[in-house]
Structure formats: C-alpha cells, structure tokens
Design a protein around this motif. Structure first.
Motif, PDB file in Angstrom:
ATOM      1  N   GLN A  97       0.964  -1.058  -0.013  1.00 55.69           N
ATOM      2  CA  GLN A  97      -0.094   0.012  -0.117  1.00 55.69           C
ATOM      3  C   GLN A  97       0.981   1.308  -0.095  1.00 55.69           C
ATOM      4  OE1 GLN A  97      -3.000   0.512  -0.701  1.00 55.69           O
ATOM      5  NE2 GLN A  97      -3.701   2.311   0.191  1.00 55.69           N
ATOM      6  N   ILE A  98       1.918   1.032   0.788  1.00 55.30           N
ATOM      7  CA  ILE A  98       2.860   2.365   0.939  1.00 55.30           C
ATOM      8  C   ILE A  98       3.318   2.501  -0.640  1.00 55.30           C
ATOM      9  CG2 ILE A  98       5.129   3.288   1.786  1.00 55.30           C
ATOM     10  CD1 ILE A  98       4.320   1.833   4.373  1.00 55.30           C
ATOM     11  N   GLU A  99       3.832   1.344  -1.224  1.00 56.30           N
ATOM     12  CA  GLU A  99       4.443   1.810  -2.613  1.00 56.30           C
ATOM     13  C   GLU A  99       3.259   2.265  -3.504  1.00 56.30           C
ATOM     14  OE1 GLU A  99       5.860  -2.355  -3.206  1.00 56.30           O
ATOM     15  OE2 GLU A  99       7.629  -1.946  -1.725  1.00 56.30           O
ATOM     16  N   ARG A 100       2.210   1.863  -3.450  1.00 56.76           N
ATOM     17  CA  ARG A 100       1.175   2.228  -4.447  1.00 56.76           C
ATOM     18  C   ARG A 100       1.005   3.651  -4.307  1.00 56.76           C
ATOM     19  NH1 ARG A 100      -1.255  -3.132  -3.584  1.00 56.76           N
ATOM     20  NH2 ARG A 100      -2.331  -2.214  -1.696  1.00 56.76           N
ATOM     21  N   LEU A 101       0.812   3.982  -2.840  1.00 59.58           N
ATOM     22  CA  LEU A 101       0.648   5.524  -2.616  1.00 59.58           C
ATOM     23  C   LEU A 101       1.508   6.367  -3.050  1.00 59.58           C
ATOM     24  CD1 LEU A 101      -1.136   5.231   0.852  1.00 59.58           C
ATOM     25  CD2 LEU A 101      -2.371   6.081  -1.285  1.00 59.58           C
ATOM     26  N   GLU A 102       3.026   5.824  -2.954  1.00 55.34           N
ATOM     27  CA  GLU A 102       4.007   6.613  -3.410  1.00 55.34           C
ATOM     28  C   GLU A 102       4.058   6.867  -4.746  1.00 55.34           C
ATOM     29  OE1 GLU A 102       7.338   5.938   0.420  1.00 55.34           O
ATOM     30  OE2 GLU A 102       7.157   4.573  -1.598  1.00 55.34           O
TER      31      GLU A 102
END
Length: 163
Positions: A97-102
């Motif tokens: 999720q962090i990677e998707r948001l970044e």
C-alpha cells in the motif's frame, strides 16, 4: 490504512496480542498463522493465510479493523512505560500500500507539473495522506495540502508557489 494506534510494552504483551489476533481469526473461521516480528521501532503481527482477501478486505478495512481490535485489547494490558507501536499486516499489504501510494503521488506530481493545475486525490486516511505528503516533500516543483473534513479529507497536489 490506519497508523499504529496502540503500543506494547513487553514481549509478553506482544505474545498476548498475537494470541488475541489468532483467536479473532479463528472466530472468523479463517485458517491462518500469525507470526510476530519486532523491529527497532515497532512490533508487527503478520497474518499468513490462503484467504488473504478476507483478511485484508476492501481497501484494507478488515486488516485495519483487526489492528484496531488488537490495539484496544493491548490498551487494557499495558503495565510498563517503554512501548512500541503494534501493526497488524497480512500478506505484505502494508508495504504494498505504501508503494502504491508513493507511485500515485509521483504520477500526480508529474500531471500537476505538465498541466500546471492542481489535482485532488480521493479521500483517504491520515496515515495514507501522510505517505503522499512525505513522497512529495522533497520535490521543489509541487506542494501538497490536506483539505476537507472527516471521511472526506483528501490531499491536493499543487504547483509550487512562485516566489
């Protein structure tokens, strides 16, 4: 996705949280293994199961709810002062999720630079908004602001102010 809301003060407390989470999953009729991982800054309860979609839920709502329940349970158990936040994760969902948001933040920043117009993102949790803000904090060509109230609070990516 929510931020870690509760902390744990001992290995025994972390084991208690692990057992509590395993009990919830059992009551949900989900076969799963819960493992405990401790880093310098947090304790993570990782859920491994073949029913990962049920554990994560739509937009992470189930895993967030599980984390909330574990946090409430831990709040009653605290005895020591030194504490670490506890995070409940399933199948690496939190990091993904962090990677998707970044990636979303970078795409929207490029759009703002190309078009010269602000872009409003969909409403998201405070934790998710913080990831967006942090992903773009070092970019001199754009800036971010949070707008709205409650569940409608969202990030706006804007061109950097001319000085």
């Amino acid at each position: 996705m929510t931020e870690p809301s509760q902390t744990v003060d001992s290995v025994a407390g972390a084991q208690l949280a692990k057992a509590f989470l395993a009990g919830i999953l059992e009551r949900m009729d989900i076969r799963a293994e819960v493992s405990l991982r401790e880093d310098d800054d947090r304790i993570t309860l990782d859920i491994e199961t073949e029913e990962i979609e049920r554990v994560i839920g739509r937009r992470g709502q189930v895993v967030d709810a599980l984390q909330h329940l574990v946090g409430k349970h831990l709040a009653r158990q605290r005895t020591e002062e030194r504490q670490k936040p506890v995070v409940v994760d399933a199948g690496g969902y939190r990091q993904k999720q962090i990677e998707r948001l970044e990636a979303l933040a970078l795409r929207m920043a490029e759009r703002v630079v190309d078009e010269g117009m602000p872009v409003e993102l969909a409403p998201m949790s405070a934790h998710d908004r913080r990831i967006i803000h942090m992903a773009l904090a070092e970019r001199p060509d754009v800036r971010t602001e949070s707008e709205g109230q409650g569940d409608g609070r969202h990030v706006v990516v804007l061109p950097a102010a001319a000085e």
